[in-house]
Write a protein that holds these residues in place. Structure first.
Motif, short mmCIF file in Angstrom:
data_model
loop_
_atom_site.label_atom_id
_atom_site.label_comp_id
_atom_site.label_asym_id
_atom_site.label_seq_id
_atom_site.Cartn_x
_atom_site.Cartn_y
_atom_site.Cartn_z
N LYS A 153 0.82 -1.21 0.00
CA LYS A 153 0.00 0.00 0.00
C LYS A 153 0.86 1.27 0.00
O LYS A 153 0.49 2.28 -0.59
CB LYS A 153 -0.91 0.03 1.24
N SER A 154 2.00 1.19 0.68
CA SER A 154 2.74 2.43 0.93
C SER A 154 3.72 2.77 -0.20
O SER A 154 4.37 3.80 -0.16
CB SER A 154 3.50 2.31 2.25
N ALA A 155 3.82 1.87 -1.20
CA ALA A 155 4.71 2.17 -2.33
C ALA A 155 4.27 3.47 -3.00
O ALA A 155 3.09 3.79 -3.03
CB ALA A 155 4.67 1.02 -3.33
N MET A 156 5.25 4.21 -3.57
CA MET A 156 4.91 5.51 -4.17
C MET A 156 4.25 5.37 -5.52
O MET A 156 3.64 6.29 -6.02
CB MET A 156 6.16 6.38 -4.27
N GLY A 157 4.41 4.18 -6.11
CA GLY A 157 3.71 3.93 -7.38
C GLY A 157 2.79 2.73 -7.20
O GLY A 157 1.88 2.77 -6.39
N ASP A 158 3.07 1.66 -7.93
CA ASP A 158 2.28 0.44 -7.83
C ASP A 158 3.13 -0.64 -7.18
O ASP A 158 4.02 -1.19 -7.82
CB ASP A 158 1.83 0.01 -9.23
N ARG A 208 5.14 9.80 -15.73
CA ARG A 208 4.37 9.30 -14.58
C ARG A 208 4.97 9.75 -13.25
O ARG A 208 4.35 9.64 -12.19
CB ARG A 208 4.27 7.78 -14.62
N LYS A 216 3.14 13.99 -10.70
CA LYS A 216 1.72 13.85 -10.36
C LYS A 216 1.48 14.45 -8.98
O LYS A 216 2.43 14.72 -8.24
CB LYS A 216 1.33 12.37 -10.35
N GLY A 217 0.22 14.67 -8.66
CA GLY A 217 -0.15 15.06 -7.31
C GLY A 217 -0.14 16.55 -7.05
O GLY A 217 -0.12 17.37 -7.98
N TYR A 218 -0.14 16.88 -5.75
CA TYR A 218 -0.33 18.26 -5.31
C TYR A 218 0.82 18.63 -4.38
O TYR A 218 1.53 17.77 -3.88
CB TYR A 218 -1.65 18.39 -4.56
N THR A 237 4.15 16.58 -3.00
CA THR A 237 4.22 15.43 -3.91
C THR A 237 4.56 15.89 -5.32
O THR A 237 5.45 15.35 -5.97
CB THR A 237 2.88 14.69 -3.93
N ARG A 277 8.16 17.26 -5.53
CA ARG A 277 9.12 16.16 -5.50
C ARG A 277 9.19 15.50 -6.87
O ARG A 277 10.28 15.33 -7.44
CB ARG A 277 8.69 15.15 -4.45
N PRO A 299 10.59 8.70 -0.64
CA PRO A 299 10.18 10.10 -0.75
C PRO A 299 11.37 11.07 -0.64
O PRO A 299 11.32 12.17 -1.17
CB PRO A 299 9.24 10.31 0.44
#
Lengths: 720, 506
Positions: B122-127, B429, B432-434, B437, B440, B481
């Protein structure tokens, strides 16, 4: 309490002619009631928590029998409770988790064992060893030897376990010595049956009290010069008496076998596994008929040298099956044979591994080695092939599945009030850098796992602050100690707080005030809102206590309030004010809270009362699949799902139906400035006229404004 | 002397579950059924701290015939000697297989194929999801027989719980000498949620009887995007396998900014389509649409107001038709995000000021907006209404520049090496994000651009080497991160180059 034991309690009422069915530890509890005990006590911990938990809920049974129950604040006070049996003909039983509990109790145990007991004293220890264990891997055996306490390790079936409880009391009285009954994890939870007996009231009890104290007798004090005489008594009278009793009662069992050249000596607790291993070699059947003569030690201390010698004499070799290290029994066996000049070869460690649980696989491997070297004429090739075949299959499977199969360590429950505190610590460390974190025993130790991975050391229950005392002075940054309120009362208040004040410590202590010892099954503690005796709080408040100990810097903060918690931590770790700083993180254990709320809520719903249900959710379209929210929370109900957006590939975060609406996600999204995808819904059940009116008003007006028409939603198919 | 050895072994059942799932209940049901049939039975478990959502097991042995003499039963399973392996989740089934508890000559594997993701996944930054394809293979190869299906879904469909479905599947399998009635009576005797449990049990029972084939959870195939008449013909002119993404893209961009913006998308896409590599064009179509619909405050407001969104919420949160409920949004745009709505010049000076004062980290506009209440709705409408202004905003100008640069890199790379170009497309890819995130991600892309892509385009690195480097760099960028792995990876990469082509050192 984590659960209700109503059903189990019924089985404690069974009498002569009934058949008891249930768990090992419950059978022990029943056997205690059948043995006419005057008092029972203990400190909770897997795998023996149930013993006391069940009795707490069986107050009326205890009242009928006049039994006193003491839910002790730690194992030392539980062990000291047995002091009642020194002078008075009162049988007592206490229980705790070993090895850790026995460590804590050891001072009282030494001082109990030296003067010895009049009434039978039984200590039931849950030997937390092997798969599923949560503590360091050591043996209780050493304590039995050093303090001259007799150690029972019964075969793991209910008739033998209960027999050992009942005869354990007799052994204790016959030898004036406390007796320890060791049950491994799986034995505590094993289910089975045994013929019950009617519970027996004690001669001395709350219902038939002693007229007064016994006459002064210096010899019963663990105090010099009496102690010198007591040491002699242990070795010259109690030890021989114990060996006599063990032989007369046949506590150790000899299973016959036709392969008289060899034999096996085994701890009672390992017998069932050994029998299966023998079956694997075609040397035994499912009913315990074996070709290899076997001496089953239901008493592993003291050993009876003449019994060992008699069993081994005339044999080429025996296999000593003893779990864990050091191999005390194997050494004693060597000594016994040497002294009797018996030259039977003794195999043990070497053929069997020095460390780790003796599973059937381990025992089968050891037995194969033993038979090949000592009985080569017996063909075990079939067993050998089957065994290696199974291991080959496992290797092949591992090759396919690979090494990247995700681990699944335990984690904080959904909505746990301790999770947000570690989120706050993570956020503060981003600002001021890493700090030394002294972890402790309790649910909060789960923060040592991902996604938090916080904690440098664990030195024992309630020891975190003490374990940081030497670190702080050697480091430029302040150290942070985490402790639960369970650990605080277990001993942290003295070994930690008092000691830090006494030494002008400058550390930071976070006490998780969730109101119970939760990891052990949610039991009451002195600062709980309730109390098993009268339901009222005991009035022992942690804030008052630490202030009374002179702590000036104390902050009480709701653990879910991430902002203030972060402030307080930053302040405590960076302020120029010297001295111990304590943050009390308040938030009731979510297990206990939910148990209460769920019943209350379902009642209210049935009664047609207004109920507001809060849940959290995430917008698939807004979530970009970075998952920083998960890295800062790790909540079981905060998970991921395939991205419904055909253009995106990374899975999106998602809140599943397990959410209890604790609000942590929202707090994190705000405090850590994460993405705006989190939302909170408040759904009104049994709405009042105002709810309906205002809701309709808002829907309509928004409708006019061109917002979504108040279309009825299709009913749910899937949960997430 | 000694009695002759009798033959026969107890049936061995191992249950793999997660703490809090009630594996104890399932175990209890099985034990109860055996007792009803009059067979000796024993169960044990190792709850410990695993009760808190960790992996745990329950073990049962049943002597499959009536007997007066009680057999010696065991407390733990032995690899190669498990008759039934039950797993309440698919990776737990995999764990059991890897531990050797599923064997081809003996074991029936009953497992639910649904996933409960572990923290690491779950905690991976991608998949970071584990590939369960391997598990299906392992299950088929190593079990004597399997009953695999999504029992979690089955439980939901039959309004029951997972354990009841598992129990039904076990009863239906016919491996235990126990009639279904004994299990059902056990459920009735327990008296808790009897009807729903029986429903789940019967569902499992039927599936146990006619072994349902396993079906992996496959992503729903792409929904056909509603064609925008004005642009339909242009989509039609695109290569077949670019069309779906392109259609989806313009649909999104029309909603995001308007038809002319969607047209710009197609213009940009055409420049890549011209390069003549359909794979490249297809992935560009996907990433370009995402990059052009970059998330700004306006976009968030747009998305929060979508009608289909509220339908989804009502579905997920089980809101009954007409039932009153509120939705509170947690919005906290930073000063930069707000300032970036201003015209470039103004925005630059504001942000510069904030950076001088060190406000950029501190200043945030925290709002909790009730989007389905008049006040909150109006706030969001106001923000969404800024859509017309967007093209004048600093963020828009910035993003368009970034996008053009990215496309330019792709086109230049395509002339050198198509694989290199494809990898550059995929680097999108990372962005992404806000807030943090996004910063970075954009920062990581910038580092990769400067140290791998440009050197390659300027012939200072062999295209093949750069292509491999980009694959590694993307993985590294998503590893942590803090950007540590990416830093190390780039350093190592440059180290390997230095001896060969000295001038590569920047």
């Amino acid at each position: 309490m984590e659960r209700s034991f109503a059903k189990e309690i019924e089985s404690l009422r069974l009498g002569d002619g009934d058949i008891f069915r249930g768990e090992g530890i419950l059978a022990v509890t029943k056997a205690i009631l059948q043995s006419g005990v005057s008092y029972v006590g203990g400190y909770q911990g897997a795998p023996v928590s149930h013993l006391v938990d069940v009795l707490v809920q069986a107050q009326d049974i205890l009242d009928d029998l006049g039994i006193h129950l003491e839910t002790c604040t730690n194992e030392a006070s539980a062990a000291a409770l047995l002091g009642a049996s020194i002078h008075y003909p009162a049988r007592g039983c206490v229980t705790w988790k070993a090895i850790v509990g026995t460590n804590v109790a050891s001072d009282a145990l030494s001082n109990l064992a030296s003067p010895g007991v009049t009434g039978g004293a039984l200590i039931v220890v849950g030997e937390d060893y092997g798969e599923g264990a949560s503590v360091i891997q050591e043996r209780s055996h050493a304590y039995a030897m050093k303090s001259s306490i007799w150690l029972l390790d019964p075969r793991p079936d209910l008739p033998t376990i209960t027999r050992c409880v009942e005869e354990g009391f007799e052994l204790s009285e016959a030898t004036n010595t406390p007796v320890m009954l060791e049950l491994r994890i799986r034995a505590c939870h094993v289910t089975g049956e045994f013929p019950a007996k009617t519970n027996k009231p004690a001669k001395v009890s709350r219902n038939s009290r002693l007229p007064g104290p016994s006459a002064f007798n210096y010899d019963r004090l663990a105090h010099p010069p009496a102690t010198f005489m007591q040491e002699k008594l242990k070795l010259e009278q109690r030890l021989p008496a114990a060996r006599k009793f063990i032989l007369e009662r046949g506590l150790n069992e000899i299973m016959p076998g036709d392969l008289s050249e060899i034999g096996i000596v085994v701890q009672g607790g390992l017998y069932n596994g050994l029998n299966r291993a023998l079956m694997n070699l075609g040397l035994a059947d499912a009913f315990g008929n074996s070709r290899v003569p076997t001496l089953v030690l239901n008493v592993t201390y003291p050993l009876v040298p003449e019994q060992l010698v008699q069993f081994c004499a005339g044999k080429r070799a025996v296999l000593m099956v003893e779990e864990g290290s050091p191999e005390y029994i194997e050494q004693a066996l060597h000594t016994a044979l040497r002294r009797a000049d018996v030259n039977t070869r003794v195999h043990g460690k070497g053929m069997l591994p020095a460390a780790g649980e003796y599973t059937i696989e381990v025992l089968t491997r050891g037995l194969l080695a033993f038979m090949k070297s000592e009985q080569p004429q017996i063909d075990v090739s079939a067993a050998d092939t089957a065994f290696s075949g199974a291991l080959e299959n496992r290797k092949a499977a591992q090759a396919v599945i690979g090494t990247d199969l995700p681990m699944r360590p335990p984690s904080f429950c959904t909505g746990c009030p301790e999770r947000p505190v570690f989120t706050a610590i993570k956020l503060v460390e981003r600002e001021i850098g890493k700090v030394h974190i002294a972890a402790d025993i309790g649910c909060h130790a789960l923060a040592t796992f991902a996604p938090f991975s916080l904690g440098h050391s664990i030195l024992g229950y309630g020891m975190s602050l003490a374990s940081a005392a030497g670190v702080g002075p050697l480091m430029n940054t302040r150290s942070l100690a985490i402790m639960g309120d369970g650990g605080f009362w277990h001993n942290g208040v003295l070994s930690g707080v008092a000691s830090s004040m006494f030494n002008r410590g400058d550390g930071v202590l976070v006490v998780m005030q969730n109101g119970y010892t939760s990891a052990t099954g949610v039991q009451y503690i002195p600062s709980s809102a309730g109390n098993r005796v009268d339901g009222l709080s005991s009035g022992s408040d942690i804030e008052t206590t630490v202030k009374a100990l002179g702590v000036k810097w104390v902050k009480r903060i709701r653990s879910y309030s991430l902002g203030p918690m972060r402030e307080a931590l930053r302040d405590a770790l960076t302020t120029t004010t010297r001295g111990l700083k304590i943050i009390l993180a308040e938030g009731e254990c979510m297990l206990a809270r939910q148990r209460r709320l769920r019943t209350e809520e379902s009642r209210a719903l049935k009664a047609g009362e207004r109920v507001l249900r809060t849940r959290f959710g995430i917008d698939d379209a807004v979530c970009t699949g970075d998952h920083s929210c998960i890295r800062l929370s790790g909540c079981p109900s905060l998970t991921i799902k395939p991205n419904p957006d055909p253009l995106r590939t990374d899975p999106v975060a998602s809140v599943n139906s397990g959410c209890v609406g604790c609000g942590h996600c929202g707090e994190v999204a705000h405090a850590a400035v994460l993405c705006p995808s989190f939302y909170k819904t408040e759904i009104v059940h049994n709405p009042g006229w105002w709810d309906r009116f205002s809701d309709r008003l808002h829907r309509t007006v928004i409708g006019w404004l061109g917002g979504r028409a108040a279309a009825p939603a299709p009913m749910p198919a899937a949960g997430e | 002397m000694t009695v002759p050895l009798s033959s026969g072994r107890p049936l061995s059942i191992l249950i793999a579950a997660m703490g809090g799932e009630g594996g104890g209940v399932l175990t209890g049901w099985i034990v109860d059924a055996a007792l009803r049939a009059g067979y000796p039975v024993q169960s044990t478990s190792i709850p410990g701290v695993a009760q808190r959502t960790g992996a745990t097991t329950y073990y049962i042995e049943i002597w499959p015939e009536k007997t007066t003499q009680r057999p010696v039963m065991c407390l733990n399973p032995m690899p190669g000697q498990v008759d039934v392996m039950i797993a309440s989740e698919f990776v737990e089934a995999g764990r059991a297989i890897a531990n050797g508890y599923v064997s081809p000559d003996r074991t029936l594997l009953i497992a639910s194929t649904h996933r409960i993701f572990a923290v690491a996944e779950k905690s991976a930054m991608g998949d970071g999801r584990y590939d369960t394809g391997k598990l299906f293979r392992a299950a088929k190869d190593h079990a004597k027989r399997t009953i695999l299906f999504d029992m979690d879904q089955a439980a939901k469909d039959s309004g029951s719980i997972l354990n009841a479905v598992l129990l039904g599947a076990l009863a239906g399998s016919g491996v235990l000498p126990l009639p279904a009635s004994d299990f059902e009576n056990g459920i009735r005797a327990e008296g808790k949620a009897v009807d729903s449990n029986l429903a789940g049990f019967r569902f499992g029972l039927s599936h146990g009887e006619d072994e349902i084939a396993a079906r992996a959870a496959v992503l729903s195939s792409l929904p056909p995007a509603a064609a925008i008449p004005a642009l339909a013909d242009r989509i039609a002119r695109l290569p077949m396998n670019v069309q779906t993404f392109a259609a989806e893209g313009i649909k999104r961009l029309v909603d995001y900014q308007g038809v002319s913006y969607a047209r710009l998308y197609l213009d940009r896409l055409d420049t890549v389509v011209k390069l003549g590599d359909e794979g490249l064009a297809k992935e560009t179509a996907r990433h370009l649409a995402l990059r052009m619909s970059f998330e700004d405050v306006i976009r968030v407001a747009q998305l929060k107001l979508k009608p289909e969104r509220f339908a989804a919420i009502e579905r997920e949160q089980r809101v009954k038709p007409g039932q009153p409920y509120t939705v509170a949004e947690f919005l906290k745009p930073g000063v930069e995000e707000i300032a970036s709505l201003l015209p470039p010049a103004m925005a630059r000076s504001v942000i510069a000021l904030c950076e001088r004062k060190g406000w950029t980290e501190k200043l945030h506009l925290a709002m909790t907006v009730q989007s389905n209440r008049i006040g909150g709705y109006l706030k969001l409408r106001l923000l969404a209404g800024l859509r017309g202004w967007r093209p004048r905003s600093a963020r828009y100008v910035e993003e368009q520049a970034r996008i053009e640069d990215w496309l330019d890199l792709i086109r230049r790379a395509a002339k050198l090496d198509m694989n290199l170009a494809r990898e550059i497309v995929d680097c999108a890819r990372l962005i992404k994000g806000y807030g943090d995130t996004f910063k970075r991600g954009a920062g990581n892309f910038e580092r990769i651009r400067a140290r791998v892509i440009l050197p390659a385009l300027e012939h200072r690195i062999a295209p093949a080497a750069a292509t491999d480097a980009l694959v590694q760099a993307r993985t590294a960028a998503l590893a942590d991160p803090e950007g540590q792995s990416l830093g190390n990876m780039l350093a190592d990469f440059e180290a390997t180059l230095r001896p060969a082509i000295p001038q590569a050192a920047e």
